[in-house]
Design a protein around this motif. Structure first.
Motif, short mmCIF file in Angstrom:
data_model
loop_
_atom_site.label_atom_id
_atom_site.label_comp_id
_atom_site.label_asym_id
_atom_site.label_seq_id
_atom_site.Cartn_x
_atom_site.Cartn_y
_atom_site.Cartn_z
N SER A 3 -23.41 -23.18 -26.54
CA SER A 3 -24.62 -23.99 -26.65
C SER A 3 -25.00 -24.18 -28.11
O SER A 3 -24.44 -23.58 -29.00
CB SER A 3 -25.78 -23.32 -25.89
N VAL A 4 -26.01 -25.03 -28.31
CA VAL A 4 -26.59 -25.27 -29.62
C VAL A 4 -28.08 -24.99 -29.49
O VAL A 4 -28.74 -25.52 -28.60
CB VAL A 4 -26.35 -26.74 -30.07
N PHE A 5 -28.60 -24.12 -30.37
CA PHE A 5 -30.01 -23.74 -30.33
C PHE A 5 -30.78 -24.50 -31.39
O PHE A 5 -30.44 -24.46 -32.57
CB PHE A 5 -30.16 -22.23 -30.55
N ASN A 6 -31.82 -25.20 -30.96
CA ASN A 6 -32.68 -25.96 -31.86
C ASN A 6 -33.81 -25.04 -32.34
O ASN A 6 -34.72 -24.72 -31.58
CB ASN A 6 -33.25 -27.17 -31.11
N GLU A 7 -33.74 -24.63 -33.59
CA GLU A 7 -34.73 -23.72 -34.15
C GLU A 7 -36.12 -24.36 -34.22
O GLU A 7 -37.13 -23.69 -34.11
CB GLU A 7 -34.28 -23.30 -35.56
N THR A 8 -36.18 -25.68 -34.37
CA THR A 8 -37.45 -26.39 -34.49
C THR A 8 -38.22 -26.38 -33.17
O THR A 8 -39.42 -26.10 -33.15
CB THR A 8 -37.22 -27.85 -34.95
N THR A 9 -37.54 -26.70 -32.07
CA THR A 9 -38.22 -26.81 -30.78
C THR A 9 -37.99 -25.61 -29.87
O THR A 9 -38.55 -25.56 -28.77
CB THR A 9 -37.74 -28.07 -30.03
N GLN A 10 -37.13 -24.69 -30.29
CA GLN A 10 -36.78 -23.50 -29.51
C GLN A 10 -36.05 -23.87 -28.20
O GLN A 10 -36.11 -23.13 -27.22
CB GLN A 10 -38.01 -22.64 -29.20
N GLU A 11 -35.35 -25.02 -28.19
CA GLU A 11 -34.59 -25.45 -27.03
C GLU A 11 -33.12 -25.17 -27.26
O GLU A 11 -32.64 -25.11 -28.38
CB GLU A 11 -34.77 -26.95 -26.78
N SER A 12 -32.39 -25.04 -26.14
CA SER A 12 -30.94 -24.85 -26.20
C SER A 12 -30.28 -26.00 -25.45
O SER A 12 -30.76 -26.43 -24.40
CB SER A 12 -30.57 -23.54 -25.51
N TYR A 13 -29.16 -26.49 -26.01
CA TYR A 13 -28.41 -27.59 -25.40
C TYR A 13 -27.01 -27.08 -25.08
O TYR A 13 -26.32 -26.59 -25.98
CB TYR A 13 -28.34 -28.79 -26.34
N PRO A 14 -26.58 -27.18 -23.81
CA PRO A 14 -25.24 -26.67 -23.46
C PRO A 14 -24.14 -27.54 -24.06
O PRO A 14 -24.29 -28.75 -24.19
CB PRO A 14 -25.23 -26.75 -21.93
N LEU A 15 -23.05 -26.89 -24.43
CA LEU A 15 -21.86 -27.60 -24.88
C LEU A 15 -20.84 -27.57 -23.76
O LEU A 15 -20.39 -26.50 -23.33
CB LEU A 15 -21.27 -26.93 -26.14
N ILE A 16 -20.50 -28.74 -23.26
CA ILE A 16 -19.52 -28.87 -22.19
C ILE A 16 -18.19 -29.26 -22.82
O ILE A 16 -18.15 -30.18 -23.64
CB ILE A 16 -19.99 -29.94 -21.18
N PRO A 17 -17.10 -28.55 -22.49
CA PRO A 17 -15.81 -28.86 -23.11
C PRO A 17 -15.44 -30.34 -23.01
O PRO A 17 -15.58 -30.96 -21.95
CB PRO A 17 -14.81 -27.99 -22.34
N ASN A 18 -15.02 -30.89 -24.14
CA ASN A 18 -14.55 -32.27 -24.27
C ASN A 18 -15.62 -33.34 -24.05
O ASN A 18 -15.29 -34.51 -23.87
CB ASN A 18 -13.35 -32.53 -23.38
N VAL A 19 -16.89 -32.94 -24.03
CA VAL A 19 -18.00 -33.90 -23.91
C VAL A 19 -18.86 -33.76 -25.19
O VAL A 19 -19.56 -32.77 -25.34
CB VAL A 19 -18.86 -33.65 -22.66
N PRO A 20 -18.77 -34.72 -26.09
CA PRO A 20 -19.53 -34.61 -27.35
C PRO A 20 -21.04 -34.55 -27.11
O PRO A 20 -21.57 -35.26 -26.26
CB PRO A 20 -19.16 -35.88 -28.11
N LEU A 21 -21.71 -33.68 -27.86
CA LEU A 21 -23.16 -33.59 -27.87
C LEU A 21 -23.62 -34.30 -29.15
O LEU A 21 -23.19 -33.95 -30.25
CB LEU A 21 -23.62 -32.13 -27.89
N ILE A 22 -24.46 -35.31 -28.99
CA ILE A 22 -24.99 -36.06 -30.13
C ILE A 22 -26.42 -35.61 -30.38
O ILE A 22 -27.27 -35.68 -29.49
CB ILE A 22 -24.98 -37.59 -29.85
N LEU A 23 -26.68 -35.12 -31.60
CA LEU A 23 -28.03 -34.70 -31.98
C LEU A 23 -28.60 -35.73 -32.94
O LEU A 23 -27.89 -36.29 -33.77
CB LEU A 23 -27.99 -33.34 -32.68
#
Length: 173
Positions: A3-23
């Motif tokens: 996952s990716v943890f957003n320090e600003t909002t305290q939210e976590s975003y899951p990382l799914i294999p082979n599916v890009p996460l765009i921030l």
């Protein structure tokens, strides 16, 4: 699970294999025009390696090193994929603004040597001078300066990286 943890909002975003996460802007401050809607892409592969790529024309950092860009076939700049590891920090803007922490399975056991480009201000005329350093010079400079100075807390130095390992065929002539 990665996952990716957003320090600003305290939210976590899951990382799914082979599916890009765009921030981007919607993950931080929607009113900050310096952050693009699609600012950085994070991709986790099936083999648990993770890659980060800058999508914006604005700068983005991985552990306080500016993510590199290259020219594409059309002559436009595009981000270059850089391997990232567990507990590394992505900042959507230099100066440690909008931090995101990577929580991925693969840990960096040996730091990847990078070839930084430092811009240092000439005391006489105020111009910037490009100085290329190898890893031994970089290590000496890091020992001489405090961490705050090295990271670029003042505006007189900028750190950039290349994805190539030092001593690789790309750098040897």
């Amino acid at each position: 699970m990665a996952s990716v943890f957003n320090e600003t909002t305290q939210e976590s975003y899951p990382l799914i294999p082979n599916v890009p996460l765009i921030l981007g802007r919607k993950h931080v401050d929607r009113s900050d025009q310096r952050v693009s809607r699609a600012h950085v892409q994070i991709t986790l592969l099936d083999d648990q390696r993770c890659f980060v790529k800058a999508l914006s024309t604005n700068l983005c950092t991985l552990d306080n090193a500016i993510l590199p860009k290259k020219l594409n076939q059309d002559g436009n700049e595009e981000g270059e994929e850089i391997e990232a590891f567990n507990s590394q920090w992505i900042h959507l803007l230099p100066g440690q603004l909008y931090p995101f922490r990577l929580d991925v399975p693969k840990v960096m056991t040996i730091p990847t040597p990078r070839k930084p480009l430092l811009l240092q201000q000439d005391e006489n005329d105020g111009d910037h001078e490009d100085i290329m350093m190898d890893s031994s010079q970089e290590k000496e400079q890091q020992e001489d300066k405090s961490e705050d100075d090295w990271v670029g807390s003042n505006n007189s130095s900028i750190i950039s990286t290349e994805s190539s390992l030092l001593g690789s065929e790309e750098w040897s002539e």
